[in-house]
Write a protein that holds these residues in place. Structure first.
Motif, PDB file in Angstrom:
ATOM      1  N   THR A  98      37.281  29.232  40.243  1.00 51.34           N
ATOM      2  CA  THR A  98      37.478  30.681  40.193  1.00 51.34           C
ATOM      3  C   THR A  98      38.724  31.085  40.975  1.00 51.34           C
ATOM      4  O   THR A  98      39.383  32.065  40.631  1.00 51.34           O
ATOM      5  N   SER A  99      39.052  30.320  42.007  1.00 49.27           N
ATOM      6  CA  SER A  99      40.250  30.641  42.795  1.00 49.27           C
ATOM      7  C   SER A  99      41.513  30.531  41.944  1.00 49.27           C
ATOM      8  O   SER A  99      42.469  31.297  42.126  1.00 49.27           O
ATOM      9  N   ALA A 100      41.528  29.596  40.984  1.00 48.02           N
ATOM     10  CA  ALA A 100      42.690  29.457  40.101  1.00 48.02           C
ATOM     11  C   ALA A 100      42.842  30.695  39.221  1.00 48.02           C
ATOM     12  O   ALA A 100      43.953  31.201  39.015  1.00 48.02           O
ATOM     13  N   LEU A 101      41.728  31.210  38.715  1.00 53.54           N
ATOM     14  CA  LEU A 101      41.787  32.419  37.894  1.00 53.54           C
ATOM     15  C   LEU A 101      42.322  33.603  38.687  1.00 53.54           C
ATOM     16  O   LEU A 101      43.081  34.429  38.171  1.00 53.54           O
ATOM     17  N   ARG A 102      41.932  33.670  39.966  1.00 54.05           N
ATOM     18  CA  ARG A 102      42.423  34.773  40.808  1.00 54.05           C
ATOM     19  C   ARG A 102      43.921  34.640  41.057  1.00 54.05           C
ATOM     20  O   ARG A 102      44.657  35.639  41.070  1.00 54.05           O
ATOM     21  N   VAL A 103      44.381  33.416  41.274  1.00 54.15           N
ATOM     22  CA  VAL A 103      45.815  33.180  41.483  1.00 54.15           C
ATOM     23  C   VAL A 103      46.594  33.557  40.229  1.00 54.15           C
ATOM     24  O   VAL A 103      47.649  34.210  40.297  1.00 54.15           O
ATOM     25  N   TRP A 104      46.089  33.175  39.072  1.00 51.30           N
ATOM     26  CA  TRP A 104      46.770  33.491  37.821  1.00 51.30           C
ATOM     27  C   TRP A 104      46.793  34.997  37.581  1.00 51.30           C
ATOM     28  O   TRP A 104      47.766  35.532  37.057  1.00 51.30           O
ATOM     29  N   GLU A 105      45.726  35.662  37.961  1.00 55.07           N
ATOM     30  CA  GLU A 105      45.696  37.116  37.827  1.00 55.07           C
ATOM     31  C   GLU A 105      46.709  37.765  38.764  1.00 55.07           C
ATOM     32  O   GLU A 105      47.435  38.691  38.385  1.00 55.07           O
ATOM     33  N   ALA A 106      46.782  37.283  40.000  1.00 55.13           N
ATOM     34  CA  ALA A 106      47.738  37.824  40.966  1.00 55.13           C
ATOM     35  C   ALA A 106      49.175  37.633  40.494  1.00 55.13           C
ATOM     36  O   ALA A 106      50.057  38.449  40.795  1.00 55.13           O
ATOM     37  N   ALA A 107      49.398  36.564  39.725  1.00 55.91           N
ATOM     38  CA  ALA A 107      50.739  36.288  39.199  1.00 55.91           C
ATOM     39  C   ALA A 107      51.035  37.078  37.938  1.00 55.91           C
ATOM     40  O   ALA A 107      52.138  36.990  37.383  1.00 55.91           O
ATOM     41  N   GLY A 108      50.051  37.861  37.464  1.00 54.76           N
ATOM     42  CA  GLY A 108      50.254  38.680  36.282  1.00 54.76           C
ATOM     43  C   GLY A 108      50.043  37.943  34.977  1.00 54.76           C
ATOM     44  O   GLY A 108      50.370  38.472  33.906  1.00 54.76           O
ATOM     45  N   LEU A 109      49.470  36.736  35.032  1.00 54.59           N
ATOM     46  CA  LEU A 109      49.238  35.963  33.815  1.00 54.59           C
ATOM     47  C   LEU A 109      47.949  36.393  33.109  1.00 54.59           C
ATOM     48  O   LEU A 109      47.878  36.345  31.884  1.00 54.59           O
ATOM     49  N   LEU A 110      46.960  36.775  33.875  1.00 58.39           N
ATOM     50  CA  LEU A 110      45.692  37.237  33.326  1.00 58.39           C
ATOM     51  C   LEU A 110      45.477  38.696  33.727  1.00 58.39           C
ATOM     52  O   LEU A 110      45.828  39.085  34.843  1.00 58.39           O
ATOM     53  N   VAL A 111      44.888  39.452  32.819  1.00 62.29           N
ATOM     54  CA  VAL A 111      44.645  40.874  33.093  1.00 62.29           C
ATOM     55  C   VAL A 111      43.215  41.221  32.646  1.00 62.29           C
ATOM     56  O   VAL A 111      43.011  41.929  31.655  1.00 62.29           O
ATOM     57  N   PRO A 112      42.213  40.705  33.352  1.00 61.90           N
ATOM     58  CA  PRO A 112      40.840  41.025  32.958  1.00 61.90           C
ATOM     59  C   PRO A 112      40.516  42.490  33.227  1.00 61.90           C
ATOM     60  O   PRO A 112      41.134  43.133  34.077  1.00 61.90           O
ATOM     61  N   GLY A 113      39.514  42.989  32.497  1.00 59.50           N
ATOM     62  CA  GLY A 113      39.068  44.351  32.747  1.00 59.50           C
ATOM     63  C   GLY A 113      38.177  44.399  33.981  1.00 59.50           C
ATOM     64  O   GLY A 113      37.896  43.370  34.602  1.00 59.50           O
ATOM     65  N   ARG A 114      37.761  45.585  34.340  1.00 62.73           N
ATOM     66  CA  ARG A 114      36.878  45.767  35.494  1.00 62.73           C
ATOM     67  C   ARG A 114      35.636  46.539  35.063  1.00 62.73           C
ATOM     68  O   ARG A 114      35.715  47.489  34.288  1.00 62.73           O
ATOM     69  N   GLU A 115      34.520  46.109  35.564  1.00 65.92           N
ATOM     70  CA  GLU A 115      33.253  46.766  35.246  1.00 65.92           C
ATOM     71  C   GLU A 115      33.150  48.081  36.002  1.00 65.92           C
ATOM     72  O   GLU A 115      33.325  48.107  37.222  1.00 65.92           O
ATOM     73  N   PRO A 116      32.879  49.171  35.294  1.00 66.12           N
ATOM     74  CA  PRO A 116      32.756  50.465  35.977  1.00 66.12           C
ATOM     75  C   PRO A 116      31.664  50.411  37.042  1.00 66.12           C
ATOM     76  O   PRO A 116      30.618  49.806  36.854  1.00 66.12           O
ATOM     77  N   GLY A 117      31.907  51.029  38.142  1.00 66.14           N
ATOM     78  CA  GLY A 117      30.907  51.076  39.210  1.00 66.14           C
ATOM     79  C   GLY A 117      31.031  49.917  40.173  1.00 66.14           C
ATOM     80  O   GLY A 117      31.325  50.093  41.355  1.00 66.14           O
ATOM     81  N   ILE A 154      33.743  36.039  36.142  1.00 65.04           N
ATOM     82  CA  ILE A 154      34.768  35.066  36.514  1.00 65.04           C
ATOM     83  C   ILE A 154      34.217  33.646  36.607  1.00 65.04           C
ATOM     84  O   ILE A 154      34.862  32.682  36.209  1.00 65.04           O
ATOM     85  N   GLY A 155      32.977  33.501  37.111  1.00 63.74           N
ATOM     86  CA  GLY A 155      32.388  32.175  37.209  1.00 63.74           C
ATOM     87  C   GLY A 155      32.150  31.551  35.842  1.00 63.74           C
ATOM     88  O   GLY A 155      32.330  30.336  35.656  1.00 63.74           O
ATOM     89  N   GLU A 156      31.734  32.374  34.880  1.00 63.55           N
ATOM     90  CA  GLU A 156      31.484  31.876  33.531  1.00 63.55           C
ATOM     91  C   GLU A 156      32.785  31.424  32.871  1.00 63.55           C
ATOM     92  O   GLU A 156      32.824  30.396  32.182  1.00 63.55           O
ATOM     93  N   VAL A 157      33.846  32.196  33.080  1.00 63.65           N
ATOM     94  CA  VAL A 157      35.145  31.835  32.503  1.00 63.65           C
ATOM     95  C   VAL A 157      35.673  30.556  33.151  1.00 63.65           C
ATOM     96  O   VAL A 157      36.207  29.671  32.469  1.00 63.65           O
ATOM     97  N   ALA A 158      35.524  30.441  34.456  1.00 63.14           N
ATOM     98  CA  ALA A 158      35.965  29.230  35.152  1.00 63.14           C
ATOM     99  C   ALA A 158      35.268  28.004  34.577  1.00 63.14           C
ATOM    100  O   ALA A 158      35.898  26.954  34.367  1.00 63.14           O
ATOM    101  N   ALA A 159      33.968  28.134  34.292  1.00 65.17           N
ATOM    102  CA  ALA A 159      33.221  27.013  33.733  1.00 65.17           C
ATOM    103  C   ALA A 159      33.686  26.681  32.319  1.00 65.17           C
ATOM    104  O   ALA A 159      33.816  25.509  31.948  1.00 65.17           O
ATOM    105  N   LEU A 160      33.955  27.716  31.512  1.00 62.83           N
ATOM    106  CA  LEU A 160      34.422  27.497  30.145  1.00 62.83           C
ATOM    107  C   LEU A 160      35.791  26.816  30.104  1.00 62.83           C
ATOM    108  O   LEU A 160      36.037  25.911  29.304  1.00 62.83           O
ATOM    109  N   VAL A 161      36.677  27.266  30.984  1.00 60.45           N
ATOM    110  CA  VAL A 161      38.055  26.768  30.974  1.00 60.45           C
ATOM    111  C   VAL A 161      38.184  25.449  31.728  1.00 60.45           C
ATOM    112  O   VAL A 161      39.067  24.638  31.437  1.00 60.45           O
ATOM    113  N   GLY A 162      37.304  25.238  32.700  1.00 54.42           N
ATOM    114  CA  GLY A 162      37.362  24.003  33.472  1.00 54.42           C
ATOM    115  C   GLY A 162      38.253  24.092  34.695  1.00 54.42           C
ATOM    116  O   GLY A 162      38.955  23.129  35.030  1.00 54.42           O
ATOM    117  N   VAL A 163      38.226  25.254  35.364  1.00 56.49           N
ATOM    118  CA  VAL A 163      39.010  25.432  36.588  1.00 56.49           C
ATOM    119  C   VAL A 163      38.139  26.120  37.628  1.00 56.49           C
ATOM    120  O   VAL A 163      37.030  26.568  37.337  1.00 56.49           O
TER     121      VAL A 163
END
Length: 245
Positions: free
Chosen positions: A150-169, A139-148
């Motif tokens: 990490t809290s914004a990415l979490r908000v967007w995910e909670a709103a159903g806009l982003l659907v990242p995968g999850r690392e097993p374990g 998430i930190g790497e994506v935030a840096a790439l996009v320019g936002v």
């Protein structure tokens, strides 16, 4: 039926407008036609008003659809002209919203294309240009790439806009190239003050199309379809206005 008006049997009316006699009966039952007079033997008797009603209904169908066209004609024949016009207004408002959503998608794609064209080449871990963004970003790497943040990415995910995968374990978020693209689209539209409800269909269309180029082609096709439907609605509204007179 007014004196002197030509009387039409069911079969006469059906032939005049190119329908079957059963369809004519169904349309009267549904309220598309005003009530028909009856002979002593119980046969329906139609007139010019019924022919005009059928032609008006058929003019409404291409733009408004069979269901709404039926509701419009039924309201007119029930004496509720205001209700019929409200249905017309609602259909035009829905079309306006669809056109606005299409414009939003087009703006997002153009902004994303402009950003990608002006961005420097992606680099690998050893600094060599031309290597695409790696899979499995945190998430930190994506935030840096996009320019936002990490809290914004979490908000967007909670709103159903982003659907990242999850690392097993560990359960850590893992973002692929399509997730990064989606995050950039969200950021672009949020900067233009678009609400989440307007952004979500853009992302859905982009995922369904599979690429920006495919979505751009789909937007063009849909735009032509909306223009054709608008003109059909105008023609239908004109026919309805003439019928109301």
């Amino acid at each position: 039926m007014e004196n002197g008006e030509r009387r039409l049997r069911t079969v006469d009316l059906a032939r005049a407008v190119g329908l079957s006699t059963q369809q004519v009966r169904n349309y009267e039952d549904a309220g598309v036609l005003p009530p028909a007079a009856r002979t002593e033997a119980g046969y329906r008797v139609f007139g010019e008003r019924h022919r005009e009603a059928l032609l008006t209904y058929r003019a409404l169908q291409p733009g408004y659809g069979a269901v709404t066209a039926t509701r419009i004609m039924r309201a007119v024949h029930d004496g509720d002209v205001a209700g019929a016009l409200a249905l017309v207004d609602a259909a035009h408002a829905a079309l306006h919203e669809e056109r606005a959503a299409l414009r939003t998608a087009s703006e997002a794609l153009e902004a994303l294309a402009g950003r990608e064209a002006s961005a420097p080449p992606a680099r690998s871990g050893d600094g060599r240009p031309g290597t695409p963004e790696p899979h499995g970003l945190r998430i930190g790497e994506v935030a840096a790439l996009v320019g936002v943040r990490t809290s914004a990415l979490r908000v967007w995910e909670a709103a159903g806009l982003l659907v990242p995968g999850r690392e097993p374990g560990t359960g850590y978020r893992v973002y692929g190239p399509a997730d990064v693209r989606d995050a950039r689209v969200v950021r672009t539209l949020r900067r233009s003050h678009h609400l989440f409800d307007r952004i979500r269909p853009v992302l859905d269309d982009l995922r369904r199309a599979g690429s920006s180029a495919a979505l751009r082609a789909a937007i063009g096709t849909r735009g032509h379809a909306l223009t054709a439907r608008t003109r059909a609605m105008l023609a239908g509204a004109a026919a309805l206005d003439a019928y109301l007179e």
